[in-house]
Each structure stands twice: as structure tokens, then as C-alpha cells.
Design a protein around this motif. Structure first.
Motif, PDB file in Angstrom:
ATOM      1  N   GLY A 173      14.739   6.834  -2.635  1.00 59.09           N
ATOM      2  CA  GLY A 173      14.476   8.047  -1.877  1.00 59.09           C
ATOM      3  C   GLY A 173      13.345   8.902  -2.412  1.00 59.09           C
ATOM      4  N   ARG A 174      12.651   8.429  -3.440  1.00 61.86           N
ATOM      5  CA  ARG A 174      11.599   9.250  -4.055  1.00 61.86           C
ATOM      6  C   ARG A 174      10.284   9.246  -3.271  1.00 61.86           C
ATOM      7  NH1 ARG A 174      11.039   7.451 -10.037  1.00 61.86           N
ATOM      8  NH2 ARG A 174      11.518   5.443  -9.141  1.00 61.86           N
ATOM      9  N   TYR A 175      10.050   8.215  -2.420  1.00 59.90           N
ATOM     10  CA  TYR A 175       8.780   8.181  -1.698  1.00 59.90           C
ATOM     11  C   TYR A 175       8.689   9.372  -0.752  1.00 59.90           C
ATOM     12  CZ  TYR A 175       5.025   7.137   1.472  1.00 59.90           C
ATOM     13  OH  TYR A 175       3.878   7.245   2.229  1.00 59.90           O
ATOM     14  N   HIS A 176       7.574  10.100  -0.855  1.00 60.01           N
ATOM     15  CA  HIS A 176       7.297  11.237   0.018  1.00 60.01           C
ATOM     16  C   HIS A 176       5.838  11.102   0.455  1.00 60.01           C
ATOM     17  CE1 HIS A 176       6.365  15.390   1.171  1.00 60.01           C
ATOM     18  NE2 HIS A 176       7.652  15.447   1.480  1.00 60.01           N
ATOM     19  N   LYS A 177       5.628  10.971   1.757  1.00 57.08           N
ATOM     20  CA  LYS A 177       4.292  10.675   2.288  1.00 57.08           C
ATOM     21  C   LYS A 177       3.224  11.635   1.775  1.00 57.08           C
ATOM     22  CE  LYS A 177       1.940   9.532   6.544  1.00 57.08           C
ATOM     23  NZ  LYS A 177       2.207   8.313   7.244  1.00 57.08           N
ATOM     24  N   THR A 178       3.408  12.905   1.949  1.00 54.34           N
ATOM     25  CA  THR A 178       2.383  13.871   1.583  1.00 54.34           C
ATOM     26  C   THR A 178       2.145  13.920   0.079  1.00 54.34           C
ATOM     27  OG1 THR A 178       3.047  15.185   3.486  1.00 54.34           O
ATOM     28  CG2 THR A 178       1.625  16.253   1.886  1.00 54.34           C
ATOM     29  N   LYS A 179       3.215  13.818  -0.690  1.00 52.60           N
ATOM     30  CA  LYS A 179       3.099  13.913  -2.139  1.00 52.60           C
ATOM     31  C   LYS A 179       2.611  12.601  -2.774  1.00 52.60           C
ATOM     32  CE  LYS A 179       6.178  13.892  -5.787  1.00 52.60           C
ATOM     33  NZ  LYS A 179       7.416  13.329  -5.907  1.00 52.60           N
ATOM     34  N   TYR A 215      -9.945   9.433  10.156  1.00 50.85           N
ATOM     35  CA  TYR A 215      -8.640   8.816   9.951  1.00 50.85           C
ATOM     36  C   TYR A 215      -7.527   9.751  10.412  1.00 50.85           C
ATOM     37  CZ  TYR A 215      -8.288  11.646   5.674  1.00 50.85           C
ATOM     38  OH  TYR A 215      -8.231  12.689   4.786  1.00 50.85           O
ATOM     39  N   GLU A 216      -6.450   9.128  10.801  1.00 47.62           N
ATOM     40  CA  GLU A 216      -5.235   9.851  11.170  1.00 47.62           C
ATOM     41  C   GLU A 216      -4.530  10.208   9.877  1.00 47.62           C
ATOM     42  OE1 GLU A 216      -0.957   8.890  13.330  1.00 47.62           O
ATOM     43  OE2 GLU A 216      -2.527   7.375  13.343  1.00 47.62           O
ATOM     44  N   GLY A 217      -4.284  11.487   9.663  1.00 44.16           N
ATOM     45  CA  GLY A 217      -3.573  11.875   8.461  1.00 44.16           C
ATOM     46  C   GLY A 217      -4.088  13.180   7.893  1.00 44.16           C
ATOM     47  N   ASP A 218      -3.401  13.624   6.893  1.00 42.77           N
ATOM     48  CA  ASP A 218      -3.665  14.894   6.241  1.00 42.77           C
ATOM     49  C   ASP A 218      -4.921  14.838   5.378  1.00 42.77           C
ATOM     50  OD1 ASP A 218      -3.025  16.980   3.873  1.00 42.77           O
ATOM     51  OD2 ASP A 218      -1.873  17.509   5.667  1.00 42.77           O
ATOM     52  N   THR A 219      -5.526  15.986   5.159  1.00 41.09           N
ATOM     53  CA  THR A 219      -6.698  16.061   4.284  1.00 41.09           C
ATOM     54  C   THR A 219      -6.352  15.638   2.857  1.00 41.09           C
ATOM     55  OG1 THR A 219      -6.249  18.400   3.848  1.00 41.09           O
ATOM     56  CG2 THR A 219      -7.812  17.904   5.610  1.00 41.09           C
ATOM     57  N   GLU A 220      -5.076  15.748   2.483  1.00 44.62           N
ATOM     58  CA  GLU A 220      -4.641  15.344   1.139  1.00 44.62           C
ATOM     59  C   GLU A 220      -4.896  13.860   0.869  1.00 44.62           C
ATOM     60  OE1 GLU A 220      -3.405  17.338  -1.320  1.00 44.62           O
ATOM     61  OE2 GLU A 220      -3.887  18.983   0.014  1.00 44.62           O
ATOM     62  N   LEU A 221      -5.050  13.058   1.924  1.00 47.17           N
ATOM     63  CA  LEU A 221      -5.278  11.626   1.760  1.00 47.17           C
ATOM     64  C   LEU A 221      -6.732  11.299   1.404  1.00 47.17           C
ATOM     65  CD1 LEU A 221      -3.248  10.318   4.824  1.00 47.17           C
ATOM     66  CD2 LEU A 221      -2.578  10.200   2.414  1.00 47.17           C
ATOM     67  N   ARG A 222      -7.618  12.255   1.567  1.00 49.47           N
ATOM     68  CA  ARG A 222      -9.058  11.996   1.423  1.00 49.47           C
ATOM     69  C   ARG A 222      -9.410  11.343   0.088  1.00 49.47           C
ATOM     70  NH1 ARG A 222     -11.234  16.790   2.865  1.00 49.47           N
ATOM     71  NH2 ARG A 222     -11.348  16.089   5.018  1.00 49.47           N
ATOM     72  N   GLU A 223      -8.952  11.909  -1.026  1.00 49.54           N
ATOM     73  CA  GLU A 223      -9.310  11.347  -2.338  1.00 49.54           C
ATOM     74  C   GLU A 223      -8.713   9.952  -2.534  1.00 49.54           C
ATOM     75  OE1 GLU A 223     -11.697  12.364  -4.413  1.00 49.54           O
ATOM     76  OE2 GLU A 223     -12.025  13.810  -2.798  1.00 49.54           O
ATOM     77  N   GLY A 224      -7.523   9.747  -2.005  1.00 49.65           N
ATOM     78  CA  GLY A 224      -6.929   8.417  -2.081  1.00 49.65           C
ATOM     79  C   GLY A 224      -7.745   7.393  -1.309  1.00 49.65           C
ATOM     80  N   PHE A 225      -8.143   7.750  -0.089  1.00 52.49           N
ATOM     81  CA  PHE A 225      -8.989   6.851   0.700  1.00 52.49           C
ATOM     82  C   PHE A 225     -10.345   6.646   0.016  1.00 52.49           C
ATOM     83  CE2 PHE A 225      -6.480   7.705   4.754  1.00 52.49           C
ATOM     84  CZ  PHE A 225      -6.073   6.371   4.900  1.00 52.49           C
ATOM     85  N   ARG A 226     -10.875   7.701  -0.597  1.00 50.78           N
ATOM     86  CA  ARG A 226     -12.165   7.572  -1.284  1.00 50.78           C
ATOM     87  C   ARG A 226     -12.076   6.477  -2.358  1.00 50.78           C
ATOM     88  NH1 ARG A 226     -15.798  10.448  -0.309  1.00 50.78           N
ATOM     89  NH2 ARG A 226     -14.824  12.453   0.040  1.00 50.78           N
ATOM     90  N   SER A 227     -11.009   6.474  -3.120  1.00 52.17           N
ATOM     91  CA  SER A 227     -10.812   5.431  -4.130  1.00 52.17           C
ATOM     92  C   SER A 227     -10.633   4.063  -3.480  1.00 52.17           C
ATOM     93  CB  SER A 227      -9.579   5.729  -4.979  1.00 52.17           C
ATOM     94  OG  SER A 227      -9.854   6.673  -5.939  1.00 52.17           O
ATOM     95  N   PHE A 228      -9.796   4.030  -2.460  1.00 54.55           N
ATOM     96  CA  PHE A 228      -9.506   2.761  -1.795  1.00 54.55           C
ATOM     97  C   PHE A 228     -10.775   2.142  -1.196  1.00 54.55           C
ATOM     98  CE2 PHE A 228      -7.945   0.154   1.763  1.00 54.55           C
ATOM     99  CZ  PHE A 228      -7.094  -0.681   1.065  1.00 54.55           C
TER     100      PHE A 228
END
Length: 183
Positions: free
Chosen positions: A148-154, A9-22
Motif C-alpha cells: 500500500g505504499r505506492y502513491h502516484k504523486t509522491k 504529457y498527461e500528468g502532473d508537473t511533479e513528473l517533469r524531472e522524472g521524465f527528464r531523467s527517463f
């Protein structure tokens, strides 16, 4: 059951656990074997890693998940992948987040509201087919609705854990196509 599923996937390693759930439904359908999720950081890196993996792991089911950054005009593969020397026989292994991953978040306003602890229903009302919303509008709507609170990485990894795949599949035909590939 497929011996191994690999999702690049395109994106940071930080997304891995989120994708795992999804993608939990894919794991369940594959006898509890979770897909390997490999971050490519940028699009070009994800495409290069994906192509190498196809050669290196011939027995695995390997797919690529990337942002389209534009509307699905039926020519995304030719426009985005061909210039990166991707062979046409890989076309059916490339899946799109149209126009961006954040589009999927708009498909589940309840999850967004829960995460931000605010009723965002009215602020995010709009086209129920999220793939028809231009990327700029998706990001502007998220920014405005969350003040303005949405932050992609966080925030994105946590939101991926919360959004309901069934809602996203209903609102994003390319997401449904991805799940159909595995189920």
C-alpha cells in the motif's frame, strides 16, 4: 539534430524531472538539447495543449504522451483522440503509455525493489510484456507488492528517475516506438 523537441504529457508537473531523467537518451541524441516537457494535468488538457503547440511551433518536433487506459487495439487514436477533434495527420505524433504509466514501472522490478528497499521480484512476477497487463491489475499489483505504499504523486517522479529505459522499451512496444521516433 532537431531544433526543439516538445513532449506534452498527461500528468502532473511533479513528473517533469522524472521524465527528464527517463528521456536522457533523447537529450543525448539531440546534441545535449533536452526536450521541453509540458504537463497537461488531465488527458483532455494535454491533448488541447499539444494541438495548440503544433500550430504555434511549426519548426519543433512535438509529440503527445498519454495513458491509453485500456489495451492497444490499434484504434486508440480513433477512440481517444478523434472525439477531441484531433486531425488524423497528428496520429504519428501521439504515443501511448499502455495501459498506464505505472505499467512502465513493472518493466523494471529491480528499480522498484531499490526504491522501496524490499525484494519485490516475486510479488511482481508476471507477464513480461507490461502493455498486456490491465490497468486495474497493474495498480493492484503495485499496491500489494508495496504493501500500500505506492502513491502516484509522491512516488512516480522518483520511480521514473530510477527505471531503465532499455528495460521498459523491451517490455512496452509503445515506449520503444516513442524512443525510435527520436533516435
Amino acid at each position: 539534430m532537431v531544433a526543439e523537441i516538445r513532449i506534452y504529457y498527461e500528468g502532473d508537473t511533479e513528473l517533469r524531472e522524472g521524465f527528464r531523467s527517463f528521456f536522457r537518451e533523447i537529450e543525448t541524441a539531440n546534441d545535449g538539447q533536452p526536450p521541453k516537457l509540458i504537463a497537461g494535468r488531465g488527458r483532455e488538457q494535454a491533448m488541447a495543449d499539444f494541438q495548440k503547440a503544433v500550430r504555434k511551433h511549426p519548426g519543433a518536433l512535438i509529440v503527445l504522451l498519454i495513458d491509453s487506459d485500456g489495451p492497444d487495439d490499434g484504434k486508440l487514436f480513433d477512440t481517444i483522440c478523434r472525439p477531441q477533434q484531433m486531425p488524423g495527420q497528428l496520429r504519428d505524433r501521439v504515443f501511448w503509455m499502455v495501459e498506464c504509466m505505472e505499467s512502465w514501472f513493472l518493466a523494471d522490478v529491480e528499480a522498484l525493489s531499490s526504491y522501496y528497499r524490499a525484494d519485490l521480484t516475486e510479488a511482481l512476477r508476471g507477464n513480461p510484456i507490461v502493455e498486456q497487463i490491465p490497468k486495474r491489475d497493474v495498480l493492484n499489483r503495485l499496491k500489494a507488492a508495496t504493501e500500500g505504499r505506492y502513491h502516484k504523486t509522491k512516488d512516480a517522479p522518483h520511480l521514473l528517475k530510477r527505471i531503465q529505459p532499455e528495460r521498459v522499451k523491451q517490455a512496452a512496444p509503445n515506449c520503444r516506438r516513442l524512443f525510435d521516433r527520436f533516435l
